[in-house]
Design a protein around this motif. Structure first.
Motif, mmCIF file in Angstrom:
data_model
loop_
_atom_site.group_PDB
_atom_site.id
_atom_site.type_symbol
_atom_site.label_atom_id
_atom_site.label_comp_id
_atom_site.label_asym_id
_atom_site.label_seq_id
_atom_site.Cartn_x
_atom_site.Cartn_y
_atom_site.Cartn_z
ATOM 1 N N ALA A 172 0.820 -1.223 0.000
ATOM 2 C CA ALA A 172 0.000 0.000 0.000
ATOM 3 C C ALA A 172 0.851 1.269 0.000
ATOM 4 N N GLN A 173 2.125 1.158 0.395
ATOM 5 C CA GLN A 173 2.940 2.372 0.572
ATOM 6 C C GLN A 173 3.467 2.956 -0.743
ATOM 7 N N TYR A 174 3.565 2.128 -1.808
ATOM 8 C CA TYR A 174 4.305 2.562 -3.002
ATOM 9 C C TYR A 174 3.583 3.641 -3.808
ATOM 10 N N ALA A 175 2.254 3.666 -3.699
ATOM 11 C CA ALA A 175 1.504 4.718 -4.393
ATOM 12 C C ALA A 175 0.380 5.169 -3.450
ATOM 13 N N VAL A 176 0.770 5.427 -2.219
ATOM 14 C CA VAL A 176 -0.200 5.583 -1.125
ATOM 15 C C VAL A 176 -1.109 6.795 -1.312
ATOM 16 N N THR A 177 -0.632 7.795 -2.070
ATOM 17 C CA THR A 177 -1.465 9.000 -2.216
ATOM 18 C C THR A 177 -2.691 8.749 -3.087
ATOM 19 N N ALA A 178 -2.795 7.548 -3.679
ATOM 20 C CA ALA A 178 -4.023 7.235 -4.431
ATOM 21 C C ALA A 178 -5.241 7.212 -3.514
ATOM 22 N N PHE A 179 -5.022 7.025 -2.200
ATOM 23 C CA PHE A 179 -6.165 7.139 -1.277
ATOM 24 C C PHE A 179 -6.819 8.518 -1.442
ATOM 25 N N TRP A 180 -5.957 9.530 -1.573
ATOM 26 C CA TRP A 180 -6.490 10.890 -1.719
ATOM 27 C C TRP A 180 -7.301 11.015 -3.021
ATOM 28 N N SER A 181 -6.781 10.451 -4.105
ATOM 29 C CA SER A 181 -7.507 10.559 -5.392
ATOM 30 C C SER A 181 -8.873 9.893 -5.296
ATOM 31 N N ALA A 182 -8.933 8.760 -4.577
ATOM 32 C CA ALA A 182 -10.223 8.074 -4.432
ATOM 33 C C ALA A 182 -11.217 8.978 -3.703
ATOM 34 N N VAL A 183 -10.733 9.652 -2.667
ATOM 35 C CA VAL A 183 -11.625 10.531 -1.892
ATOM 36 C C VAL A 183 -11.996 11.765 -2.717
ATOM 37 N N ALA A 184 -10.980 12.394 -3.303
ATOM 38 C CA ALA A 184 -11.216 13.667 -4.005
ATOM 39 C C ALA A 184 -12.157 13.484 -5.195
ATOM 40 N N HIS A 185 -12.106 12.311 -5.827
ATOM 41 C CA HIS A 185 -12.927 12.113 -7.023
ATOM 42 C C HIS A 185 -14.123 11.196 -6.748
ATOM 43 N N ASP A 186 -14.428 10.991 -5.449
ATOM 44 C CA ASP A 186 -15.614 10.193 -5.071
ATOM 45 C C ASP A 186 -15.634 8.829 -5.725
ATOM 46 N N VAL A 187 -14.563 8.103 -5.588
ATOM 47 C CA VAL A 187 -14.467 6.792 -6.227
ATOM 48 C C VAL A 187 -14.624 5.733 -5.128
ATOM 49 N N PRO A 188 -15.748 5.006 -5.149
ATOM 50 C CA PRO A 188 -16.102 4.212 -3.961
ATOM 51 C C PRO A 188 -15.434 2.830 -3.889
ATOM 52 N N VAL A 189 -14.128 2.786 -4.030
ATOM 53 C CA VAL A 189 -13.421 1.505 -3.900
ATOM 54 C C VAL A 189 -13.475 1.058 -2.439
ATOM 55 N N SER A 190 -13.629 -0.257 -2.224
ATOM 56 C CA SER A 190 -13.483 -0.811 -0.864
ATOM 57 C C SER A 190 -12.069 -1.350 -0.748
ATOM 58 N N PHE A 191 -11.291 -0.803 0.170
ATOM 59 C CA PHE A 191 -9.902 -1.247 0.351
ATOM 60 C C PHE A 191 -9.848 -2.262 1.496
ATOM 61 N N LEU A 192 -9.192 -3.378 1.242
ATOM 62 C CA LEU A 192 -8.985 -4.391 2.280
ATOM 63 C C LEU A 192 -7.477 -4.532 2.468
ATOM 64 N N VAL A 193 -6.998 -4.161 3.642
ATOM 65 C CA VAL A 193 -5.549 -4.181 3.880
ATOM 66 C C VAL A 193 -5.208 -5.293 4.870
ATOM 67 N N LEU A 194 -4.330 -6.196 4.445
ATOM 68 C CA LEU A 194 -3.884 -7.279 5.315
ATOM 69 C C LEU A 194 -2.608 -6.828 6.003
ATOM 70 N N ARG A 195 -2.695 -6.741 7.324
ATOM 71 C CA ARG A 195 -1.553 -6.204 8.072
ATOM 72 C C ARG A 195 -0.876 -7.348 8.820
ATOM 73 N N ASN A 196 0.220 -7.856 8.223
ATOM 74 C CA ASN A 196 0.930 -8.974 8.869
ATOM 75 C C ASN A 196 2.264 -8.518 9.466
ATOM 76 N N SER A 197 2.512 -7.220 9.424
ATOM 77 C CA SER A 197 3.702 -6.597 10.040
ATOM 78 C C SER A 197 5.029 -7.075 9.443
ATOM 79 N N GLU A 198 4.976 -7.544 8.207
ATOM 80 C CA GLU A 198 6.233 -7.992 7.577
ATOM 81 C C GLU A 198 6.085 -7.995 6.052
ATOM 82 N N TYR A 199 7.229 -8.139 5.386
ATOM 83 C CA TYR A 199 7.245 -8.458 3.963
ATOM 84 C C TYR A 199 7.235 -9.981 3.883
ATOM 85 N N ALA A 200 6.028 -10.578 4.025
ATOM 86 C CA ALA A 200 5.958 -12.039 4.174
ATOM 87 C C ALA A 200 6.528 -12.756 2.948
ATOM 88 N N ILE A 201 6.214 -12.235 1.764
ATOM 89 C CA ILE A 201 6.649 -12.940 0.552
ATOM 90 C C ILE A 201 8.180 -12.961 0.461
#
Ligand code: TPP
Length: 531
Positions: free
Chosen positions: A432-461
């Protein structure tokens, strides 16, 4: 005569593209002057976001998209995303501003001093028109190049003093041109392949992303059913889209991404038909026979490079969807027994704390039939494919290039192109960090994406890769305290944290029902989930 600006916007309009993704600077402002009311400008706060949104939009709309960047530094910031767009076969027309012509040779500030060379080798074509009057013609040529097979990004650099120049009479032809590039394979190639399939004792189909992109979905299903073919999806790293319904009884699974394991998985098949994929998108180097003993391979691809670089088999260069349809028309009904029906998603034992398979099984419960998933959650990719069994065309987008920073902005572009279908963007908290400002574009342009973030506290892969590569003691693989919900909230997204399966299901249902972008963050166990 119209100005370069008027002619260029007419060109975009004629080609059905009235959305421009961009991040402006002083060198782009002249293009945007008196911005026409029937156009929409979608602002990205970083160039990775601009290209990622344009990539998702182009793929989900099936038409070229326009992305406008700020001269050399903007193009530089965008390179990783342009890399992804070429791997995705995505027709993104990248334009960038340039210093005024009078100041380019003396290299005034912000001159892109070698604009054409800069985006190579990632674009199909890069150009800076020699005269201002030719800018609309250059844009037209770029748009046609991007949308001819294999589709992919192109680049046009336009000096900032070109936009008010009047174009010449002859330019009007360029604005009205159409270029069509879909061509079916020669009838004798199709007939030969049909006979080969029918005579094989145990053929198999490997379905790739360009089946979906070329509208070949129903023909792939028809072919698999008529010829009783078991079907594998091309290895996940190259599977930017799905080529076959993953809930279909003939579907076997996703091929592993390495030479030896692919050969082993396809053991026993005397004919391997690969459609709409490279042969193959391998990743880790696990050597072995390229093909099982006694089997032959035929690939159908619209990409000459994919056809030429395959290390084995025969390739037919043609439009994938049209050629599948032509094959379906001539191939007889096979008397082979149908493949054993696929048993469907794996059962998951109830588990506390959550792992990503559990989360994806909850997502499967609430995702509507017409739901679209944009995925960038590396260690849960296979779990998501297994649990969701997406089975409608245009339902899945993933970065075939493997560069992180695609998923988040692409989901915004996909949702803009498909406003009537619910879009869920599944992200690892690292991705999520590499292009994180896209959150702002979704809000500013009313784009109703549902984001699901899996937080495992590591680079598991990467921990998994460390094992595969026999690497121990590598630093930089842990992500403590990375609170994506708080970051997204800072960009204006409504967020919740879900801590068990029921909470995940309820939070996702609420996000899907909302007409705003919403984010559900789920703390999950570390490690890979394979089922
Ligand atoms: C632009 C870019 N930089 C770095 C990488 C290397 N990389 C691949 S996966 C990965 C970790 C992703 O972490 P996260 O999203 O948390 O997913 P997880 O592995 O935990 O599922 C990284 C850094 C990449 N693929 N692309």
């Amino acid at each position: 005569m119209p100005t370069v600006r008027e002619a260029s916007f007419d060109l975009f309009r004629n080609l059905g593209t009235t959305t421009i993704f961009g991040n402006p600077g002083s060198t782009e402002l002249p293009m945007l002057a008196d911005f026409p009311g029937d156009f929409r400008y979608v602002l990205g706060l970083h160039e990775a976001v601009v290209i990622g949104m344009a990539d998702g939009y182009a793929q989900a709309s099936g038409r070229p998209s326009i992305a406008n960047l700020h001269t050399a530094p903007g193009v530089g910031n965008a390179m990783g995303a342009i890399f992804n767009a070429q791997a995705n076969h995505s027709p993104v027309v990248v334009t960038a501003g340039q210093q005024a012509r009078a100041q380019m040779t003396l290299q005034a500030n912000l001159t892109n001093r070698d604009a054409i060379r800069m985006p190579h080798p990632l674009v199909k074509w890069a150009y800076e028109p020699p005269r201002a009057e030719e800018a609309p013609l250059a844009l037209a040529r770029g748009i046609h190049m991007a949308s001819l097979p294999p589709m992919g990004p192109v680049f046009v650099s336009i000096p900032m003093d070109d936009w008010d120049v009047e174009v010449e009479e002859a330019a009007s032809h360029a604005l009205e041109r159409g270029v069509e590039g879909r061509a079916v394979a020669a009838p004798d190639s199709v007939a030969r392949l049909a006979a080969q399939l029918d005579q094989a004792s145990n053929p198999v189909l490997v379905a790739g992303p360009d089946i979906d992109a070329s509208g070949g979905w129903d023909a792939a299903v028809g072919l698999a059913e008529r010829q009783r073919l078991p079907v594998w999806a091309t290895p996940a790293p190259g599977g930017g889209r799905l080529g076959f319904p993953e809930g279909h009884p003939n579907f076997r699974g996703v091929l592993p991404p390495a030479i030896g394991p692919v050969g082993q998985t396809l053991e026993g098949h005397d004919l391997i038909l690969v459609v709409g994929s490279s042969v193959f998108p391998y990743y880790p180097h696990i050597p072995g026979p390229l093909l099982p003993q006694g089997s032959s391979l035929v690939a159908i691809t619209s990409d000459p490079d994919e056809a030429a670089r395959a290390p084995m088999g025969r390739a037919i260069l043609a439009d994938v969807g049209l050629t599948l349809k032509a094959l379906l028309e001539v191939v007889p009904e096979s008397s082979r027994p149908a493949p054993e029906p696929n048993p469907g998603p794996s059962e998951i034992p109830a588990e506390v704390p959550l792992n990503s398979s559990t989360v994806h099984s909850a997502l499967a419960e609430v995702l509507p039939e017409d739901g679209i998933v944009v995925l960038e959650s590396p260690a849960s990719t296979l779990a998501l494919r297994n649990q969701l069994r997406l089975s409608r065309p245009g339902s899945y987008y993933f970065s075939a290039g493997g560069g992180l920073g695609f998923g988040l902005p692409a989901s915004v572009g996909v949702q803009l192109a498909q406003p009537d279908r619910p879009v869920v963007c599944v992200l690892g908290e690292g991705s999520a960090q590499y292009a994180v400002t896209a959150f702002w574009s979704a809000v500013a342009h009313d784009v109703p994406v549902s984001f699901l973030v899996l937080r495992n506290s590591e680079y598991a892969i990467l921990k998994w890769f460390a094992d595969v590569e026999s690497v121990s003691g590598a630093p930089g693989l842990d992500l403590p305290e990375l609170d994506v919900a708080a970051v997204a909230a800072g960009y204006g997204v409504s967020t919740r944290v879900a801590r068990d399966r029921d909470e995940v299901r309820d939070a996702l249902s609420a996000a899907l029902a909302s007409s705003k972008p919403e984010l559900v963050e789920v703390p999950v166990q570390p490690g890979m989930s394979l089922f």
